[in-house]
Design a protein around this motif. Structure first.
Motif, short mmCIF file in Angstrom:
data_model
loop_
_atom_site.label_atom_id
_atom_site.label_comp_id
_atom_site.label_asym_id
_atom_site.label_seq_id
_atom_site.Cartn_x
_atom_site.Cartn_y
_atom_site.Cartn_z
N LYS A 54 -11.92 2.72 6.52
CA LYS A 54 -12.21 4.34 6.86
C LYS A 54 -12.89 5.07 5.63
N ASP A 55 -13.46 4.47 4.61
CA ASP A 55 -14.00 4.99 3.42
C ASP A 55 -15.46 5.17 3.83
N ILE A 56 -16.15 6.23 3.64
CA ILE A 56 -17.38 6.47 3.85
C ILE A 56 -18.18 6.42 2.68
N GLY A 115 -15.40 10.35 1.27
CA GLY A 115 -14.30 10.73 1.91
C GLY A 115 -13.85 9.52 3.05
N ARG A 116 -12.87 9.97 3.82
CA ARG A 116 -12.53 8.85 4.76
C ARG A 116 -12.69 9.47 6.08
N THR A 117 -13.06 8.50 7.11
CA THR A 117 -13.13 9.02 8.29
C THR A 117 -11.97 9.82 9.09
N THR A 162 -15.94 7.21 -15.62
CA THR A 162 -16.73 6.07 -14.63
C THR A 162 -15.55 6.14 -13.52
N ASP A 163 -16.18 5.77 -12.45
CA ASP A 163 -15.17 5.57 -11.32
C ASP A 163 -15.17 4.05 -10.70
N ASN A 164 -13.92 3.88 -10.39
CA ASN A 164 -13.74 2.60 -9.78
C ASN A 164 -13.04 2.45 -8.44
N TYR A 165 -13.17 1.41 -7.80
CA TYR A 165 -12.72 1.72 -6.32
C TYR A 165 -12.02 0.31 -5.96
N GLY A 166 -11.09 0.33 -5.07
CA GLY A 166 -10.52 -0.63 -4.50
C GLY A 166 -9.42 -0.17 -3.50
N LEU A 167 -8.86 -1.23 -2.71
CA LEU A 167 -7.68 -0.88 -1.92
C LEU A 167 -6.81 -2.03 -1.79
N SER A 168 -5.26 -1.98 -1.56
CA SER A 168 -4.54 -2.73 -1.58
C SER A 168 -4.74 -3.88 -0.60
N GLU A 169 -5.54 -3.61 0.48
CA GLU A 169 -5.53 -4.58 1.65
C GLU A 169 -6.53 -5.59 1.23
N GLY A 212 -9.81 6.21 -10.81
CA GLY A 212 -10.13 5.54 -9.45
C GLY A 212 -8.82 6.00 -8.63
N ALA A 213 -8.91 5.27 -7.35
CA ALA A 213 -7.70 5.49 -6.48
C ALA A 213 -7.78 6.64 -5.34
N GLU A 214 -8.82 7.61 -5.73
CA GLU A 214 -8.99 8.64 -5.02
C GLU A 214 -10.31 9.02 -4.84
N PRO A 215 -10.90 9.93 -4.12
CA PRO A 215 -12.01 10.38 -3.96
C PRO A 215 -12.28 11.51 -5.01
N TRP A 216 -13.50 11.71 -5.66
CA TRP A 216 -13.72 12.80 -6.59
C TRP A 216 -15.17 12.91 -6.45
N SER A 276 0.77 -1.06 -0.01
CA SER A 276 0.03 -0.13 -0.02
C SER A 276 0.90 1.36 0.22
N SER A 277 0.24 2.32 -0.56
CA SER A 277 0.94 3.58 -0.58
C SER A 277 1.00 4.51 0.69
N GLY A 278 1.59 3.91 1.70
CA GLY A 278 1.73 4.45 3.05
C GLY A 278 3.03 5.66 2.77
N GLY A 288 -0.42 10.85 -9.23
CA GLY A 288 -0.99 9.60 -8.44
C GLY A 288 -2.26 10.52 -7.85
N LYS A 289 -2.13 10.03 -6.54
CA LYS A 289 -3.25 10.51 -5.80
C LYS A 289 -3.04 12.06 -5.47
N ALA A 290 -3.88 12.99 -5.55
CA ALA A 290 -3.86 14.24 -5.42
C ALA A 290 -3.88 14.57 -3.67
N LEU A 319 4.88 -1.32 -6.60
CA LEU A 319 4.19 -1.86 -5.55
C LEU A 319 2.83 -1.37 -5.56
N PHE A 320 2.47 -0.40 -6.17
CA PHE A 320 1.09 0.20 -6.11
C PHE A 320 0.29 -1.02 -6.72
N THR A 321 -0.97 -0.91 -6.58
CA THR A 321 -1.77 -2.20 -6.94
C THR A 321 -2.28 -1.53 -8.42
O1 DLL Z 1 -5.89 2.87 -4.74
C1 DLL Z 1 -6.51 0.59 -5.29
C2 DLL Z 1 -6.94 1.36 -6.73
C3 DLL Z 1 -6.17 1.55 -7.89
C4 DLL Z 1 -8.30 1.76 -6.96
C5 DLL Z 1 -6.52 2.19 -9.10
C6 DLL Z 1 -8.66 1.93 -8.15
C7 DLL Z 1 -7.62 2.20 -9.01
P1 DLL Z 1 -4.61 1.96 -2.40
O2 DLL Z 1 -3.44 2.63 -2.68
O3 DLL Z 1 -4.42 0.89 -1.09
O4 DLL Z 1 -5.33 1.13 -3.44
O5 DLL Z 1 -5.72 2.95 -1.44
C8 DLL Z 1 -6.90 2.41 -1.26
O6 DLL Z 1 -7.94 4.81 -1.84
O7 DLL Z 1 -9.27 2.80 0.94
C9 DLL Z 1 -9.84 4.83 -0.56
O8 DLL Z 1 -9.54 5.67 0.51
C10 DLL Z 1 -9.11 5.32 -1.92
N1 DLL Z 1 -9.89 4.90 -3.25
C11 DLL Z 1 -9.41 4.01 -3.93
N2 DLL Z 1 -10.38 4.19 -5.00
C12 DLL Z 1 -11.34 5.18 -4.88
C13 DLL Z 1 -12.33 5.51 -5.26
C14 DLL Z 1 -5.73 1.94 -4.39
N3 DLL Z 1 -13.05 5.37 -6.60
C15 DLL Z 1 -7.71 3.83 -0.82
N4 DLL Z 1 -13.11 6.74 -4.89
C16 DLL Z 1 -8.99 3.43 -0.46
C17 DLL Z 1 -12.82 7.36 -3.67
C18 DLL Z 1 -10.92 5.67 -3.57
N5 DLL Z 1 -11.59 6.77 -2.92
#
Ligand code: DLL
Length: 434
Positions: free
Chosen positions: A300-302, A324-326, A231-238, A210-214, A90-92, A422-424, A137-139
């Motif tokens: 922590k995502d809302i 957003g996130r908590t 289009t929006d897509n969501y996911g997280l490494s964990e 995806g990868a960030e809130p918008w 994950s991108s810590g 990447g993520k703003a 390492l980023f997914t």
């Molecule tokens: O961001 C995975 C990803 C890559 C998703 C490419 C979509 C496209 P992490 O770096 O682990 O993984 O960050 C995960 O990013 O818990 C959310 O807080 C935020 N996030 C990911 N997608 C969205 C989205 C990738 N579509 C964390 N809208 C998550 C809002 C998002 N937040």
């Protein structure tokens, strides 16, 4: 088109039956093969055999990011390393990252799920898809890569950086699908303009962002500038990386791949499971992951869950766009403020560009001070210095209405705020600085 029609349009009962079967299996697997879970379940006095319905999951303890961090790097893997064929992290920005491992089956599942969300968004084998997520390492990069190949699209693994070259490739390769963060998409539009290329004339048709809130208002801005369907897509490494959920062309919530990820929404303060339709924190349990299964992970995502059938025919639960996130929530003079509320207001003001930064500080050492920096849109703003003040005041008023707390607005020069590929980073909170 629906990639895996049988699963994506299954009746709810059928889906729940499959979920329960898989859930029973995964709680047993982690109990037997991951010491952390055995210890957790035992200390909560709960045994995997106690799970006889999906609702019983609520009796099991949550897993938090801290637990993953404490078990760095491989402590929560449920398979020996010889079976793990890929690692991501994950991108810590601080401390150790969270490391995730995939077996061969996990990678197969992953590309299948990406194929689902890409197909939902309208991608076909006729498309040329440019992936502008970092490959590493980023997914994001590798995750989307294999899924888009599975769909049969022509993949351009451009990764991040060298934005001018990215624009050139989009033009020359006739790229129809842009895959990146929404903030990078906007930046690309800007760079194209600087190169003398009208971004609206690029061949792009679909954005997989995806990868960030918008916000929805940000979507309007992107579509207008790039002339595509965003289009929006969501996911997280964990949990997996991208591929957890994605929007179909209805764009009425993101379809969760529920046969692989069980979703709950909880009250972030009490941990209580909330009914469908309530806003809360998303919690995911992986149902099929072999290498790194996770039970009740607090994201922590809302968001809000809706399980009604979508007009596209899919029956999977949909999550509202993450707002957003908590831990993103700012408390300004006692009032809860989410960056997405601020973004939403700014995107409705014609005189400013969709680039902003929220700066929080303490005035006189004790009073919270909220300042919003936003770039002027030269095309829409033709007034004098005096008019600038009026625009600032207008935005301040709108923000005060929505946030119920006052915010100062500072109009800044176009292109003066930092751009990211990447993520703003939208918030700087200096309140705890010495
Ligand atoms: O961001 C995975 C990803 C890559 C998703 C490419 C979509 C496209 P992490 O770096 O682990 O993984 O960050 C995960 O990013 O818990 C959310 O807080 C935020 N996030 C990911 N997608 C969205 C989205 C990738 N579509 C964390 N809208 C998550 C809002 C998002 N937040």
């Amino acid at each position: 088109m629906i990639w895996e029609k049988e699963m994506e349009t299954a009746g709810r009962d059928e889906l729940r039956t499959a979920q329960l079967l898989r859930l029973k299996q995964v709680v047993h697997t982690v109990y037997e093969s991951v010491p952390y879970y055995k210890e957790q379940f035992d200390s909560h006095g709960i045994h995997p055999d106690a799970l006889t319905s999906l609702d019983d999951l609520a009796k099991f303890p949550f897993t938090t990011k801290d637990a993953l961090r404490d078990n760095y790097p491989f402590g929560l893997f449920a398979k020996p390393m010889k079976d793990i064929i890929r690692l991501h992290a994950s991108s810590g920005t601080t401390g150790k990252p969270i490391v995730v491992g995939y077996t061969e089956n996990d990678l197969q599942t992953w590309s299948g799920l990406i194929a689902r969300i890409a197909t939902m968004a309208g991608v076909t084998r006729e498309d040329v898809a440019q992936i502008c997520f970092s490959y590493g390492l980023f997914t994001g990069g590798f995750g989307l890569h294999y899924g888009l190949e599975k769909v049969g699209a022509t993949v351009v693994p451009a990764s991040v950086g060298n934005t001018e070259k990215q624009i050139m490739l989009i033009k020359d390769f006739n790229v129809t699908v842009l895959v990146c963060t929404p903030s990078y998409a906007l930046y690309m539009a800007e760079v194209a303009g600087d190169m003398g290329v009208d971004p609206r004339t690029l061949p792009l048709k679909t954005g997989l962002f995806g990868a960030e809130p918008w916000t929805e208002n940000m979507r309007v801005q992107i579509e207008e500038r790039l002339n595509l369907v965003a289009t929006d897509n969501y996911g997280l490494s964990e949990i997996m990386g991208p591929g957890v959920a994605g929007e179909c062309r209805e764009r009425a919530g993101l379809h969760i791949n529920e046969d692989h990820f069980l979703v709950e929404v909880i009250d972030p303060n009490t941990g209580e499971v909330l009914p469908d339709g309530s806003e809360g924190e998303l919690v995911f349990t992986t149902l099929t992951k072999e290498g790194f299964p996770v039970i009740r992970y607090r994201t922590k995502d809302i968001s809000v869950i809706n399980r009604e059938r979508c007009a596209c025919g899919r029956t999977t639960a949909r999550m509202r766009k993450v707002s957003g996130r908590t831990d993103d929530m700012l408390i300004i003079r006692g009032v809860n403020v989410f960056p997405s509320q601020i973004e939403s207001v700014l995107m409705e003001v014609a005189e400013v560009a969709p680039h902003y930064l929220i700066v929080v500080d303490k005035k006189k050492g004790y009073l919270d001070d909220l300042e919003v920096h936003v770039e002027l849109n030269r095309e829409k703003f033709t007034g004098s210095f005096r008019d600038l003040e009026d625009v600032e005041k207008k935005i301040s008023r709108k923000l005060a209405n929505v946030l119920t707390v006052s915010a100062r607005v500072k109009l800044v020069e176009p292109k003066s705020l930092e751009r990211t590929m990447g993520k703003a980073k939208r918030v700087i909170d200096r309140r705890n600085d010495a």
